[in-house]
Design a protein around this motif. Structure first.
Motif, PDB file in Angstrom:
ATOM      1  N   VAL A   7       0.808  -1.218   0.000  1.00  0.00           N
ATOM      2  CA  VAL A   7       0.000   0.000   0.000  1.00  0.00           C
ATOM      3  C   VAL A   7       0.845   1.274   0.000  1.00  0.00           C
ATOM      4  O   VAL A   7       0.322   2.365  -0.218  1.00  0.00           O
ATOM      5  CB  VAL A   7      -0.988   0.027   1.191  1.00  0.00           C
ATOM      6  N   HIS A   8       2.140   1.128   0.252  1.00  0.00           N
ATOM      7  CA  HIS A   8       3.001   2.316   0.289  1.00  0.00           C
ATOM      8  C   HIS A   8       4.447   1.881   0.107  1.00  0.00           C
ATOM      9  O   HIS A   8       4.873   0.854   0.636  1.00  0.00           O
ATOM     10  CB  HIS A   8       2.841   3.025   1.637  1.00  0.00           C
ATOM     11  N   LYS A   9       5.191   2.665  -0.663  1.00  0.00           N
ATOM     12  CA  LYS A   9       6.619   2.406  -0.847  1.00  0.00           C
ATOM     13  C   LYS A   9       7.334   3.742  -0.843  1.00  0.00           C
ATOM     14  O   LYS A   9       6.887   4.693  -1.492  1.00  0.00           O
ATOM     15  CB  LYS A   9       6.857   1.681  -2.163  1.00  0.00           C
ATOM     16  N   THR A  10       8.430   3.820  -0.097  1.00  0.00           N
ATOM     17  CA  THR A  10       9.206   5.049  -0.041  1.00  0.00           C
ATOM     18  C   THR A  10      10.672   4.725   0.183  1.00  0.00           C
ATOM     19  O   THR A  10      11.011   3.635   0.640  1.00  0.00           O
ATOM     20  CB  THR A  10       8.680   5.981   1.079  1.00  0.00           C
ATOM     21  N   ASP A  11      11.528   5.653  -0.164  1.00  0.00           N
ATOM     22  CA  ASP A  11      12.958   5.541   0.110  1.00  0.00           C
ATOM     23  C   ASP A  11      13.314   6.527   1.201  1.00  0.00           C
ATOM     24  O   ASP A  11      12.726   7.613   1.284  1.00  0.00           O
ATOM     25  CB  ASP A  11      13.789   5.855  -1.134  1.00  0.00           C
ATOM     26  N   GLU A  27      -4.869  -9.009   5.394  1.00  0.00           N
ATOM     27  CA  GLU A  27      -6.310  -9.216   5.201  1.00  0.00           C
ATOM     28  C   GLU A  27      -7.129  -8.699   6.382  1.00  0.00           C
ATOM     29  O   GLU A  27      -8.253  -8.249   6.210  1.00  0.00           O
ATOM     30  CB  GLU A  27      -6.606 -10.700   4.994  1.00  0.00           C
ATOM     31  N   ASP A  28      -6.535  -8.751   7.596  1.00  0.00           N
ATOM     32  CA  ASP A  28      -7.266  -8.301   8.787  1.00  0.00           C
ATOM     33  C   ASP A  28      -7.226  -6.784   8.975  1.00  0.00           C
ATOM     34  O   ASP A  28      -7.753  -6.256   9.951  1.00  0.00           O
ATOM     35  CB  ASP A  28      -6.746  -9.005  10.044  1.00  0.00           C
ATOM     36  N   GLY A  29      -6.572  -6.061   8.053  1.00  0.00           N
ATOM     37  CA  GLY A  29      -6.523  -4.606   8.112  1.00  0.00           C
ATOM     38  C   GLY A  29      -5.296  -4.045   8.812  1.00  0.00           C
ATOM     39  O   GLY A  29      -5.056  -2.840   8.757  1.00  0.00           O
ATOM     40  N   ARG A  30      -4.525  -4.896   9.495  1.00  0.00           N
ATOM     41  CA  ARG A  30      -3.295  -4.421  10.126  1.00  0.00           C
ATOM     42  C   ARG A  30      -2.235  -4.215   9.052  1.00  0.00           C
ATOM     43  O   ARG A  30      -2.317  -4.761   7.958  1.00  0.00           O
ATOM     44  CB  ARG A  30      -2.803  -5.406  11.192  1.00  0.00           C
ATOM     45  N   HIS A  31      -1.235  -3.418   9.376  1.00  0.00           N
ATOM     46  CA  HIS A  31      -0.182  -3.079   8.430  1.00  0.00           C
ATOM     47  C   HIS A  31       1.175  -3.494   8.974  1.00  0.00           C
ATOM     48  O   HIS A  31       1.357  -3.603  10.188  1.00  0.00           O
ATOM     49  CB  HIS A  31      -0.179  -1.569   8.173  1.00  0.00           C
ATOM     50  N   PHE A  32       2.127  -3.692   8.054  1.00  0.00           N
ATOM     51  CA  PHE A  32       3.509  -3.893   8.468  1.00  0.00           C
ATOM     52  C   PHE A  32       4.436  -3.256   7.448  1.00  0.00           C
ATOM     53  O   PHE A  32       4.157  -3.219   6.255  1.00  0.00           O
ATOM     54  CB  PHE A  32       3.834  -5.379   8.699  1.00  0.00           C
ATOM     55  N   ALA A  33       5.533  -2.710   7.981  1.00  0.00           N
ATOM     56  CA  ALA A  33       6.552  -2.069   7.152  1.00  0.00           C
ATOM     57  C   ALA A  33       7.763  -2.986   7.107  1.00  0.00           C
ATOM     58  O   ALA A  33       8.092  -3.650   8.090  1.00  0.00           O
ATOM     59  CB  ALA A  33       6.935  -0.717   7.744  1.00  0.00           C
ATOM     60  N   LYS A  34       8.425  -3.000   5.968  1.00  0.00           N
ATOM     61  CA  LYS A  34       9.495  -3.960   5.750  1.00  0.00           C
ATOM     62  C   LYS A  34      10.623  -3.299   4.966  1.00  0.00           C
ATOM     63  O   LYS A  34      10.369  -2.574   4.001  1.00  0.00           O
ATOM     64  CB  LYS A  34       8.896  -5.126   4.976  1.00  0.00           C
ATOM     65  N   THR A  35      11.868  -3.552   5.399  1.00  0.00           N
ATOM     66  CA  THR A  35      13.057  -3.130   4.663  1.00  0.00           C
ATOM     67  C   THR A  35      13.969  -4.330   4.525  1.00  0.00           C
ATOM     68  O   THR A  35      14.267  -5.000   5.515  1.00  0.00           O
ATOM     69  CB  THR A  35      13.799  -1.987   5.382  1.00  0.00           C
ATOM     70  N   GLY A  47       1.876  -2.345  12.745  1.00  0.00           N
ATOM     71  CA  GLY A  47       1.054  -1.320  13.382  1.00  0.00           C
ATOM     72  C   GLY A  47      -0.386  -1.488  12.972  1.00  0.00           C
ATOM     73  O   GLY A  47      -0.699  -2.221  12.032  1.00  0.00           O
ATOM     74  N   SER A  48      -1.260  -0.800  13.658  1.00  0.00           N
ATOM     75  CA  SER A  48      -2.683  -0.935  13.353  1.00  0.00           C
ATOM     76  C   SER A  48      -3.075  -0.175  12.086  1.00  0.00           C
ATOM     77  O   SER A  48      -4.072  -0.500  11.448  1.00  0.00           O
ATOM     78  CB  SER A  48      -3.529  -0.460  14.534  1.00  0.00           C
ATOM     79  N   THR A  49      -2.265   0.823  11.721  1.00  0.00           N
ATOM     80  CA  THR A  49      -2.525   1.593  10.502  1.00  0.00           C
ATOM     81  C   THR A  49      -1.229   1.734   9.709  1.00  0.00           C
ATOM     82  O   THR A  49      -0.142   1.469  10.220  1.00  0.00           O
ATOM     83  CB  THR A  49      -3.029   3.013  10.825  1.00  0.00           C
ATOM     84  N   LEU A  50      -1.357   2.182   8.486  1.00  0.00           N
ATOM     85  CA  LEU A  50      -0.187   2.466   7.661  1.00  0.00           C
ATOM     86  C   LEU A  50       0.715   3.459   8.382  1.00  0.00           C
ATOM     87  O   LEU A  50       1.929   3.264   8.451  1.00  0.00           O
ATOM     88  CB  LEU A  50      -0.633   3.019   6.301  1.00  0.00           C
ATOM     89  N   GLU A  51       0.133   4.503   8.911  1.00  0.00           N
ATOM     90  CA  GLU A  51       0.905   5.552   9.579  1.00  0.00           C
ATOM     91  C   GLU A  51       1.642   5.014  10.800  1.00  0.00           C
ATOM     92  O   GLU A  51       2.792   5.370  11.046  1.00  0.00           O
ATOM     93  CB  GLU A  51      -0.006   6.718   9.978  1.00  0.00           C
TER      94      GLU A  51
END
Length: 85
Positions: A7-11, A27-35, A47-51
């Motif tokens: 849902v989001h990609k940034t450098d 699928e459950d609506g939770r988000h995770f960020a990965k590097t 986290g519970s949201t993208l932010e």
């Protein structure tokens, strides 16, 4: 993680290097960020949201990078000691 949606990609630039952060929604609506640092070296924060996930990841990423650099330096010093004549 097959049904996770990007849902989001940034450098981000840290310590003179650029790193990519990808944020996925489960699928459950939770988000995770990965590097990815390497194929077998990944940092993930959720986290519970993208932010939420992105903020946590951006806060912890510098620590992850610093710890990896310290480990590389340590391994380099140990290697030099083992190679000494």
């Amino acid at each position: 993680m097959n049904d996770d949606r990007l849902v989001h990609k940034t450098d981000i630039e840290l310590h003179g290097d650029r790193y990519q952060i990808m944020v996925y929604c489960r699928e459950d609506g939770r988000h995770f960020a990965k590097t990815l640092f390497a194929d077998d070296d990944v940092i993930i924060n959720d986290g519970s949201t993208l932010e939420d996930a992105l903020a946590k990841h951006e806060k912890l990423l510098p620590l992850a990078i610093s710890s990896r650099k310290l480990l590389q330096e340590f391994r380099g010093r140990i290697g030099k000691r083992l190679v000494r004549p």
